[in-house]
Enzyme design. Structure first.
Site, PDB file in Angstrom:
ATOM      1  N   ARG A 106      -9.074  18.380   9.135  1.00 37.97           N
ATOM      2  CA  ARG A 106     -10.451  17.927   8.853  1.00 37.97           C
ATOM      3  C   ARG A 106     -11.131  17.338  10.089  1.00 37.97           C
ATOM      4  NH1 ARG A 106     -13.088  13.135   6.117  1.00 37.97           N
ATOM      5  NH2 ARG A 106     -14.856  13.969   4.932  1.00 37.97           N
ATOM      6  N   ILE A 130     -20.454  16.008   5.799  1.00 37.52           N
ATOM      7  CA  ILE A 130     -19.223  16.609   5.297  1.00 37.52           C
ATOM      8  C   ILE A 130     -18.823  15.752   4.103  1.00 37.52           C
ATOM      9  CG2 ILE A 130     -17.820  15.293   6.992  1.00 37.52           C
ATOM     10  CD1 ILE A 130     -15.776  17.598   6.924  1.00 37.52           C
ATOM     11  N   SER A 131     -18.612  16.374   2.962  1.00 37.48           N
ATOM     12  CA  SER A 131     -18.367  15.624   1.721  1.00 37.48           C
ATOM     13  C   SER A 131     -17.083  14.802   1.803  1.00 37.48           C
ATOM     14  CB  SER A 131     -18.264  16.580   0.530  1.00 37.48           C
ATOM     15  OG  SER A 131     -19.522  17.093   0.204  1.00 37.48           O
ATOM     16  N   GLN A 132     -17.079  13.745   1.017  1.00 37.92           N
ATOM     17  CA  GLN A 132     -15.881  12.919   0.844  1.00 37.92           C
ATOM     18  C   GLN A 132     -14.742  13.817   0.330  1.00 37.92           C
ATOM     19  OE1 GLN A 132     -16.668   9.850  -2.007  1.00 37.92           O
ATOM     20  NE2 GLN A 132     -14.553   9.177  -2.127  1.00 37.92           N
TER      21      GLN A 132
END
Length: 213
Positions: free
Chosen positions: A37, A63-65
């Site tokens: 990530r 960027i999503s959790q």
């Protein structure tokens, strides 16, 4: 940036955090443990990459959790080989999770800057979506429909009808609906004309942009 043993250890810890928060799908947890990530984030955020938080990326997007990524992926109930449409490629992290789970992924991104950057990154990291498209997510991708699942990774003020119509019978649409916050909503197509709807609480996303061209 490299992917080190330290990064790998941090990913395992992140997967444990998600497990404790209720994520049960082994394929999702394995994907979280596998995908670097930190390479999807600006290098200045590298130290935060394996926290369960959202972070800024290019074009005023985020960027999503990781929990949100895992939660949405779990709602899709993906089987290997499933045709999945992703609305909002963003950083490409969710795309990579879907690919790691064995899905055939078609992904649409509205922001040209992000589209170009992410297309390059996914290719560099060895991820091969079936199609990565610069276009309007509200319209879906009729030429590749019907889909086993559709995932929307931005807040939609309403549910776009083309997305519902592009689902197979038995297919699932996972979409955060509303202004701020959004309600995570699952639509399952039960017949040609009928859909079952379930809601799963509040989440926060950047808005789903309409095509202004």
């Amino acid at each position: 940036m490299k992917d080190t043993f330290k990064h790998q250890g941090m990913r395992k810890q992140l997967a444990d955090v998600l497990r404790k928060k209720g994520i049960k799908d082994a394929a999702i947890l394995k994907a979280i443990e596998t995908i670097p990530r930190h390479l999807y984030l600006d290098s200045s955020f590298e130290s935060h990459a394996y926290q369960d938080k959202a972070f800024p990326i290019a074009a005023n997007q985020t960027i999503s959790q990781p929990y949100t990524v895992a939660f949405q992926s779990e709602l899709l109930r993906i089987k290997s080989g499933a045709n999945i449409l992703e609305i909002g490629t963003g950083s490409g992290y969710q795309t990579a999770v879907l690919l790691e789970m064995g899905a055939k992924v078609y992904s649409i991104e509205r922001q040209q800057e992000l589209y170009k950057k992410t297309k390059l990154l996914l290719s560099k990291l060895g991820y091969r979506p079936k199609q990565l498209i610069f276009g309007d997510g509200y319209k879906g991708l009729e030429e590749q429909a019907p889909f086993d699942g559709i995932i929307v990774t931005a807040g939609a003020p309403f549910v776009p009808k083309p997305l519902l119509s592009q689902l197979k019978v038995g297919g699932r649409l996972v979409i955060p609906v509303g202004e701020d916050p959004q309600i995570m909503t699952l639509f399952t197509r039960t017949s040609e004309k009928a859909f079952a709807k379930e809601e799963f609480g509040e989440f926060r996303f950047v808005p789903l942009l309409e095509d202004k061209n």
